[in-house]
Design a protein around this motif. Sequence first.
Motif, PDB file in Angstrom:
ATOM      1  N   GLN A 197       1.457  -1.360   0.320  1.00  0.00           N
ATOM      2  CA  GLN A 197       0.429  -0.098  -0.206  1.00  0.00           C
ATOM      3  C   GLN A 197       0.914   1.699  -0.034  1.00  0.00           C
ATOM      4  OE1 GLN A 197      -0.189  -2.588   2.720  1.00  0.00           O
ATOM      5  NE2 GLN A 197      -2.146  -3.647   1.318  1.00  0.00           N
ATOM      6  N   MET A 198       0.617   1.884  -0.886  1.00  0.00           N
ATOM      7  CA  MET A 198       1.310   3.790  -0.699  1.00  0.00           C
ATOM      8  C   MET A 198       0.380   4.370  -1.018  1.00  0.00           C
ATOM      9  SD  MET A 198       3.060   2.636  -3.922  1.00  0.00           S
ATOM     10  CE  MET A 198       4.754   4.782  -2.891  1.00  0.00           C
ATOM     11  N   VAL A 199       0.474   5.456   0.078  1.00  0.00           N
ATOM     12  CA  VAL A 199      -0.256   6.818   0.537  1.00  0.00           C
ATOM     13  C   VAL A 199       0.913   8.324  -0.200  1.00  0.00           C
ATOM     14  CG1 VAL A 199      -0.938   8.751   1.867  1.00  0.00           C
ATOM     15  CG2 VAL A 199      -1.102   6.404   3.311  1.00  0.00           C
ATOM     16  N   ILE A 200       0.413   8.793  -1.417  1.00  0.00           N
ATOM     17  CA  ILE A 200       0.497   9.752  -1.613  1.00  0.00           C
ATOM     18  C   ILE A 200       0.076  11.532  -2.283  1.00  0.00           C
ATOM     19  CG2 ILE A 200       1.478  10.178  -4.570  1.00  0.00           C
ATOM     20  CD1 ILE A 200       2.815   7.720  -3.536  1.00  0.00           C
ATOM     21  N   GLN A 201       0.869  11.555  -1.485  1.00  0.00           N
ATOM     22  CA  GLN A 201       0.686  12.815  -1.615  1.00  0.00           C
ATOM     23  C   GLN A 201       0.617  13.858  -2.667  1.00  0.00           C
ATOM     24  OE1 GLN A 201      -1.307  15.521   1.352  1.00  0.00           O
ATOM     25  NE2 GLN A 201      -1.107  16.613  -1.123  1.00  0.00           N
ATOM     26  N   GLN A 202      -0.624  14.527  -4.030  1.00  0.00           N
ATOM     27  CA  GLN A 202      -0.242  15.166  -4.967  1.00  0.00           C
ATOM     28  C   GLN A 202       0.361  16.336  -4.214  1.00  0.00           C
ATOM     29  OE1 GLN A 202      -5.290  12.906  -5.218  1.00  0.00           O
ATOM     30  NE2 GLN A 202      -4.462  14.410  -7.181  1.00  0.00           N
ATOM     31  N   LEU A 203       0.637  17.075  -5.617  1.00  0.00           N
ATOM     32  CA  LEU A 203       1.134  18.287  -5.428  1.00  0.00           C
ATOM     33  C   LEU A 203       1.310  19.557  -4.522  1.00  0.00           C
ATOM     34  CD1 LEU A 203      -1.911  19.431  -8.613  1.00  0.00           C
ATOM     35  CD2 LEU A 203       0.195  18.786  -8.519  1.00  0.00           C
ATOM     36  N   PRO A 204       2.321  18.897  -3.289  1.00  0.00           N
ATOM     37  CA  PRO A 204       2.550  18.460  -2.106  1.00  0.00           C
ATOM     38  C   PRO A 204       2.953  20.449  -2.097  1.00  0.00           C
ATOM     39  CG  PRO A 204       4.903  18.008  -3.322  1.00  0.00           C
ATOM     40  CD  PRO A 204       3.504  17.252  -4.038  1.00  0.00           C
ATOM     41  N   GLU A 205       3.677  20.907  -3.059  1.00  0.00           N
ATOM     42  CA  GLU A 205       3.943  22.611  -3.390  1.00  0.00           C
ATOM     43  C   GLU A 205       2.738  22.820  -3.120  1.00  0.00           C
ATOM     44  OE1 GLU A 205       6.966  23.553  -5.969  1.00  0.00           O
ATOM     45  OE2 GLU A 205       5.923  22.586  -6.659  1.00  0.00           O
ATOM     46  N   TRP A 206       1.884  22.696  -3.277  1.00  0.00           N
ATOM     47  CA  TRP A 206      -0.007  23.057  -3.627  1.00  0.00           C
ATOM     48  C   TRP A 206      -1.035  23.121  -2.389  1.00  0.00           C
ATOM     49  CZ3 TRP A 206       0.368  27.311  -6.886  1.00  0.00           C
ATOM     50  CH2 TRP A 206       1.701  27.212  -8.025  1.00  0.00           C
ATOM     51  N   LYS A 207      -0.907  22.370  -1.191  1.00  0.00           N
ATOM     52  CA  LYS A 207      -0.635  21.458  -0.105  1.00  0.00           C
ATOM     53  C   LYS A 207      -1.332  22.746   0.883  1.00  0.00           C
ATOM     54  CE  LYS A 207       2.408  19.560   2.271  1.00  0.00           C
ATOM     55  NZ  LYS A 207       3.137  17.816   2.650  1.00  0.00           N
ATOM     56  N   ILE A 208      -2.518  22.773   1.553  1.00  0.00           N
ATOM     57  CA  ILE A 208      -3.635  23.528   2.594  1.00  0.00           C
ATOM     58  C   ILE A 208      -3.025  23.059   3.826  1.00  0.00           C
ATOM     59  CG2 ILE A 208      -4.761  24.912   1.237  1.00  0.00           C
ATOM     60  CD1 ILE A 208      -7.016  23.761   2.512  1.00  0.00           C
ATOM     61  N   HIS A 209      -2.657  21.635   3.695  1.00  0.00           N
ATOM     62  CA  HIS A 209      -1.961  21.027   5.297  1.00  0.00           C
ATOM     63  C   HIS A 209      -0.592  20.655   5.508  1.00  0.00           C
ATOM     64  CE1 HIS A 209      -3.274  17.689   2.268  1.00  0.00           C
ATOM     65  NE2 HIS A 209      -2.903  17.453   2.323  1.00  0.00           N
ATOM     66  N   GLU A 210      -0.456  19.910   6.684  1.00  0.00           N
ATOM     67  CA  GLU A 210       1.150  19.784   6.546  1.00  0.00           C
ATOM     68  C   GLU A 210       1.090  17.608   7.483  1.00  0.00           C
ATOM     69  OE1 GLU A 210       4.008  20.813   6.052  1.00  0.00           O
ATOM     70  OE2 GLU A 210       3.521  22.315   5.488  1.00  0.00           O
ATOM     71  N   TRP A 211       1.969  16.798   6.867  1.00  0.00           N
ATOM     72  CA  TRP A 211       2.030  15.868   7.617  1.00  0.00           C
ATOM     73  C   TRP A 211       3.045  15.830   8.338  1.00  0.00           C
ATOM     74  CZ3 TRP A 211      -1.222  11.988   5.440  1.00  0.00           C
ATOM     75  CH2 TRP A 211      -1.939  12.749   4.581  1.00  0.00           C
ATOM     76  N   ASP A 212       2.407  15.099   9.489  1.00  0.00           N
ATOM     77  CA  ASP A 212       3.201  15.140  10.869  1.00  0.00           C
ATOM     78  C   ASP A 212       3.962  13.812  10.773  1.00  0.00           C
ATOM     79  OD1 ASP A 212       2.695  17.835  11.643  1.00  0.00           O
ATOM     80  OD2 ASP A 212       0.739  16.662  13.847  1.00  0.00           O
ATOM     81  N   LYS A 213       5.177  13.701  10.845  1.00  0.00           N
ATOM     82  CA  LYS A 213       6.222  12.420  11.082  1.00  0.00           C
ATOM     83  C   LYS A 213       6.702  12.191  12.368  1.00  0.00           C
ATOM     84  CE  LYS A 213       6.780  13.463   6.800  1.00  0.00           C
ATOM     85  NZ  LYS A 213       5.686  12.356   5.549  1.00  0.00           N
TER      86      LYS A 213
END
Length: 213
Positions: A197-213
């Motif tokens: 399984q993969m989770v891919i964020q599209q267009l990361p330069e344009w996203k309005i949220h952040e992923w916590d690591k």
Amino acid sequence: MGATMQLVVGLAGVASSSPRLAPPCAVATATTTTTSCGVRKQSCSCCCGSHLPRRLQKHKQQRRRCGIRARAVETDAAAAGGEAEAEEEPPSVDFAFVAPRLLPDGTPDVHYRTACGGQKLRDIMLDNYIDLYGPYDKLLLNCEGGGECGTCIVEVVEGSELLSPKTDVEKELLKRKPKTWRLACQATVGNPDSTGQMVIQQLPEWKIHEWDK
């Protein structure tokens, strides 16, 4: 001041509008903050990052049920009364593509797809009608997979182990970007026998949220 709200997680670190699909402890806190330039960003965290993405699992189960029904119809038509031999499902990789903008109710816009490994991530996204280029999706605005323009950037949230190592082209074009960012035209998803399984964020330069690591 930033507002804080509670979101229920359907994927590992991805908020879902279906609480029934989330594991009991999968409650994420999403904090909305305003940067100095006035851009609102949402930060998502999850205490169950290691859980198998439930929506991806449900997506695969639905495909299996459809395949069973289809094989049953074919068997009845070809040899009535005979027992059908169970066919193994071919290896595949399940994807959750997360759009850069949230839905009106404030939850992530997630699109689920399945594809065979051994392909470039760019081809998988375009073949499945997933937005890859955003504002650069016009003739002459991207290099069409040539590894020259750097416009097919994605963020790999989960499943990075399924991708091929970064190429010299990626290392050069993404040297000032986060380590989780890849060029879809350069990254190959496993091989034809790969599963996962993969989770891919599209267009990361344009996203309005952040992923916590």
